[in-house]
Structure formats: C-alpha cells, structure tokens
Design a protein around this motif. Structure first.
Motif, PDB file in Angstrom:
ATOM      1  N   ASP A  21       0.684   7.258   3.092  1.00 42.11           N
ATOM      2  CA  ASP A  21       0.352   8.666   3.169  1.00 42.11           C
ATOM      3  C   ASP A  21       0.153   9.185   1.761  1.00 42.11           C
ATOM      4  N   ASP A  22      -1.134   9.347   1.376  1.00 45.01           N
ATOM      5  CA  ASP A  22      -1.453   9.777   0.025  1.00 45.01           C
ATOM      6  C   ASP A  22      -1.560  11.293  -0.084  1.00 45.01           C
ATOM      7  N   SER A  23      -1.415  11.996   1.033  1.00 48.48           N
ATOM      8  CA  SER A  23      -1.710  13.418   1.024  1.00 48.48           C
ATOM      9  C   SER A  23      -0.551  14.266   0.511  1.00 48.48           C
ATOM     10  N   GLN A  24       0.684  13.765   0.630  1.00 51.60           N
ATOM     11  CA  GLN A  24       1.843  14.551   0.241  1.00 51.60           C
ATOM     12  C   GLN A  24       2.092  14.486  -1.262  1.00 51.60           C
ATOM     13  N   ILE A  25       2.597  15.539  -1.777  1.00 57.68           N
ATOM     14  CA  ILE A  25       3.059  15.563  -3.158  1.00 57.68           C
ATOM     15  C   ILE A  25       4.519  15.985  -3.113  1.00 57.68           C
ATOM     16  N   THR A  26       5.427  15.088  -3.429  1.00 54.30           N
ATOM     17  CA  THR A  26       6.847  15.362  -3.319  1.00 54.30           C
ATOM     18  C   THR A  26       7.477  15.323  -4.704  1.00 54.30           C
ATOM     19  N   PRO A  27       7.829  16.477  -5.272  1.00 55.54           N
ATOM     20  CA  PRO A  27       8.409  16.489  -6.619  1.00 55.54           C
ATOM     21  C   PRO A  27       9.690  15.673  -6.709  1.00 55.54           C
ATOM     22  N   LYS A  28      10.501  15.706  -5.654  1.00 54.07           N
ATOM     23  CA  LYS A  28      11.742  14.964  -5.659  1.00 54.07           C
ATOM     24  C   LYS A  28      11.934  14.330  -4.293  1.00 54.07           C
ATOM     25  N   VAL A  29      12.369  13.077  -4.249  1.00 53.10           N
ATOM     26  CA  VAL A  29      12.550  12.394  -2.981  1.00 53.10           C
ATOM     27  C   VAL A  29      14.023  12.316  -2.638  1.00 53.10           C
ATOM     28  N   SER A  30      14.320  12.276  -1.344  1.00 48.39           N
ATOM     29  CA  SER A  30      15.706  12.204  -0.895  1.00 48.39           C
ATOM     30  C   SER A  30      16.165  10.770  -0.707  1.00 48.39           C
ATOM     31  N   LYS A  31      15.199   9.843  -0.500  1.00 50.38           N
ATOM     32  CA  LYS A  31      15.520   8.431  -0.345  1.00 50.38           C
ATOM     33  C   LYS A  31      14.544   7.599  -1.159  1.00 50.38           C
ATOM     34  N   ARG A  32      15.057   6.502  -1.717  1.00 48.79           N
ATOM     35  CA  ARG A  32      14.181   5.614  -2.472  1.00 48.79           C
ATOM     36  C   ARG A  32      13.071   5.081  -1.572  1.00 48.79           C
ATOM     37  N   ALA A  33      11.845   5.095  -2.068  1.00 50.47           N
ATOM     38  CA  ALA A  33      10.715   4.546  -1.325  1.00 50.47           C
ATOM     39  C   ALA A  33       9.828   3.778  -2.288  1.00 50.47           C
ATOM     40  N   CYS A  34       9.634   2.503  -2.004  1.00 49.43           N
ATOM     41  CA  CYS A  34       8.793   1.604  -2.800  1.00 49.43           C
ATOM     42  C   CYS A  34       7.622   1.193  -1.930  1.00 49.43           C
ATOM     43  N   PRO A 219      19.058  11.063  -7.832  1.00 55.69           N
ATOM     44  CA  PRO A 219      19.861   9.963  -8.380  1.00 55.69           C
ATOM     45  C   PRO A 219      19.045   8.737  -8.807  1.00 55.69           C
ATOM     46  N   TYR A 220      17.767   8.954  -9.112  1.00 54.71           N
ATOM     47  CA  TYR A 220      16.912   7.846  -9.552  1.00 54.71           C
ATOM     48  C   TYR A 220      16.509   8.065 -11.006  1.00 54.71           C
ATOM     49  N   ASN A 221      17.507   8.358 -11.828  1.00 62.25           N
ATOM     50  CA  ASN A 221      17.283   8.839 -13.190  1.00 62.25           C
ATOM     51  C   ASN A 221      17.678   7.852 -14.274  1.00 62.25           C
ATOM     52  N   MET A 284      17.160  -5.284  -5.845  1.00 57.89           N
ATOM     53  CA  MET A 284      16.085  -5.308  -4.859  1.00 57.89           C
ATOM     54  C   MET A 284      16.474  -4.630  -3.549  1.00 57.89           C
ATOM     55  N   ASP A 285      17.612  -3.911  -3.553  1.00 58.99           N
ATOM     56  CA  ASP A 285      17.950  -3.049  -2.429  1.00 58.99           C
ATOM     57  C   ASP A 285      17.370  -1.657  -2.708  1.00 58.99           C
ATOM     58  N   TYR A 286      17.704  -0.669  -1.893  1.00 57.24           N
ATOM     59  CA  TYR A 286      17.175   0.692  -2.046  1.00 57.24           C
ATOM     60  C   TYR A 286      18.261   1.693  -2.460  1.00 57.24           C
ATOM     61  N   THR A 287      19.347   1.221  -3.028  1.00 58.32           N
ATOM     62  CA  THR A 287      20.426   2.114  -3.405  1.00 58.32           C
ATOM     63  C   THR A 287      20.034   3.016  -4.577  1.00 58.32           C
ATOM     64  N   ASP A 288      20.872   4.023  -4.851  1.00 55.44           N
ATOM     65  CA  ASP A 288      20.651   4.892  -6.009  1.00 55.44           C
ATOM     66  C   ASP A 288      20.688   4.061  -7.290  1.00 55.44           C
ATOM     67  N   ASP A 289      20.122   4.592  -8.350  1.00 54.59           N
ATOM     68  CA  ASP A 289      20.096   3.865  -9.620  1.00 54.59           C
ATOM     69  C   ASP A 289      21.493   3.431 -10.058  1.00 54.59           C
ATOM     70  N   ARG A 290      22.482   4.300  -9.919  1.00 57.68           N
ATOM     71  CA  ARG A 290      23.827   3.967 -10.354  1.00 57.68           C
ATOM     72  C   ARG A 290      24.503   2.952  -9.429  1.00 57.68           C
TER      73      ARG A 290
END
Length: 319
Positions: A21-34, A219-221, A284-290
């Motif tokens: 989905d290229d149409s959305q622009i999300t300044p901040k995400v709630s879950k990691r998405a790769c 938390p992806y900082n 290689m999981d989807y956890t927060d950076d920390r």
C-alpha cells in the motif's frame, strides 16, 4: 533444529507476504513493518528467472554451510563501503552528516558484537550468539531535493528517471536510500540475486540513525531498522520464516510462531512444536529497537557464505 535446504518450489512459497500500500503516509508507526518480503514477491512475479537464481544461491549457501573449509572468506574480514542517498522534501528529511554517521556506528557495533546490550543475551542463547565480523565505512553521501511526499516500495527512489537516485557502484558498495516510504513501512532491502540496478536498502528518515528516546521515532530510534534490513541484504530471513512456525533457513534459531513486537518478557515460549523459548532479541524479529541485540552463529554462517568465492556478494570481499 530447522532444516536449511531449499527447493525452487519452496522458495516461491517462502516469499508470500502482505499486499503493498503506497498510498498512505504514516509519520509514525505503531508496529515494526519491513517490506523486504513483499518487494521480493513482486520481483519474483515480474522476473521468473529470479527464483531460479535465488535457488542457486541457496544451494551454494547450503554447500558452504556443510563444507566451510572449502568456502573460506577471501580476506577473513569484510569491510563494506556505504553510499547514503538522501532524498528530502524539507530540512527534517535532509539528515545531517552526524545523523548519518550515527547509523554507520550502529551497524559497526551490531555486526561486531560491540553493542552495549550484547551482554543482555540470555544464558540459553549465549552459546550461539555471534560476532558477525562485518564492518561498514561511510564512503559517500549524495543528496537530492524532491517534491514527492512518499516513495512507496516499488523502487522508484532508486531510479533517477523516476525522480530518485541510481545506485553508485552497487557491486562493490552498499547503497542506502533514505526517504519517506509511506504505508507504515520502516524500511526494506533487496536480497542477494536481484538486479544490481535496484540493489541496496531503503530506510525512512525517521528510523535512520540514533534519535533521542523522546523523538517521534521511538521505539524505533536506535538504528536497528538498518541492522535488520542489512541482515536481509546479507541473505537472512525473518526469524519466523514469514509463516506460522516457518523456516528461516538457520539451524540454531528456535522456531517462532509469528513475529514479536514491543519488548517481550523473557522467556517467551513459542506455540510451535516443542514449545521452544523464542529468540525475541534477534535482529531479524520485529521487536522494538531496544529489544533486539544479537545475531546467531547460524546467521553469521549464512552471511559469510555469500562473500565466499562463488557467493552472491563475492565482489564485496575483494581488497
């Protein structure tokens, strides 16, 4: 223990993923998405020969894992020059040199077991935690102003004719593209075997480098999005194999029933056969950076294989 062999039929099934989905622009995400898997799925549909090529890479990798003495690295240690292509609409997107260098520093720490949280790896996994031994050196920063609000995941950001920037020496340099992706995507990478014209890693500027804990990137900082995506670029899969109790082609990572988010309380048990403790702290999981701070020895072996003579990224192993 998971089997690491891969047939051509399996490789097609392994790369099923979410719809783009290229149409959305999300300044901040709630879950990691790769988006690496969905991008690969699209590439496989557009170029059926890619599946054959990737199957050959997996066969080579499997042989290298079984016969490590025959597939030694050329120099023993790999140093990768990095080109960062910054495509910005405003000052916030035109990342500073210091911000860019902070990302290179994170990669060097994470891939050389120098990250301060490496000592948090639980005793259960201490025997397989690995110093990958790959270093990264900032070679060049290329900047380009753009009016695009988001680039999506169809690789336009990598093409000058579509307003992006063509890669620089992609057979010997790792190219990053930093620009707003949209769709809630933090980043995506191209696996070994794809076209050199699109080879590299794309990261949203909100998640490139280290920001303060109070920033909109949390938390992806902490720069771990790039660590995760470079893992894909170096032939690693998501630890859950992109399927329920799927296969990540690594023998020493436990089966995960699904991606993990946030920072799971240890021990976190899988619902897969044998109910193993999941390696939620794996990059290689989807956890927060920390919450992510290790690669495994099996993952290191997969990455080493692509730099061996005949490997998919052998050109990067040259002095």
């Amino acid at each position: 223990m998971k089997k690491t062999c891969l047939s051509l039929a399996i490789i097609m099934a392994l790369f099923s993923c979410q719809k783009e989905d290229d149409s959305q622009i999300t300044p901040k995400v709630s879950k990691r998405a790769c988006a690496s898997q969905e991008v690969l799925e699209r590439q496989l549909k557009e170029n059926p020969e890619l599946a054959v090529k990737m199957s050959q890479i997996e066969e080579f990798t499997e042989n290298a894992l079984r016969n490590p003495n025959q597939y030694r690295l050329v120099n023993g240690k790999i140093e990768i020059p990095v080109v960062v292509n910054v495509l910005y609409r405003n000052a916030a997107g035109n990342l500073s040199q210091a911000q860019i260098q902070s990302q290179i520093d994170v990669l060097n720490k994470d891939f050389n077991a120098q990250n301060t949280d490496y000592n948090q790896v639980p005793a259960l996994f201490s025997g397989v935690k690995a110093n990958v031994g790959i270093s990264f050196v900032l070679d060049q920063v290329i900047r380009k102003a753009t009016t695009k609000t988001s680039w999506g995941t169809r690789d336009a950001i990598k093409k000058s004719k579509q307003g992006g920037l063509d890669p620089t020496s992609p057979s010997t340099k790792l190219n990053f593209w930093v620009g707003t992706i949209g769709g809630g995507i933090l980043g995506y990478a191209q696996f070994p075997g794809g076209s050199s014209a699109t080879d590299g890693v794309v990261i949203d500027p909100l998640y490139f480098g280290v920001y303060s804990n109070s920033s909109s990137s949390y938390p992806y900082n902490l720069g771990r999005t790039a660590t995760h995506e470079v893992g894909h670029w170096l032939n690693l899969r998501h630890i859950w194999g992109d399927a329920t109790c799927g296969n990540d082609l690594v023998s020493d990572t436990p089966s995960h029933n699904a991606p993990n988010y946030g920072v799971p309380t240890y021990p976190h048990y899988s619902t897969c056969s044998g109910a193993p403790v999941e390696m939620t702290m794996n990059y290689m999981d989807y956890t927060d950076d920390r919450g992510m701070y290790m690669f495994s020895a099996g993952q290191k072996a997969r990455m080493d294989a692509i730099f061996a003579s005949g490997g998919a990224r052998f050109s990067f192993a040259q002095p």
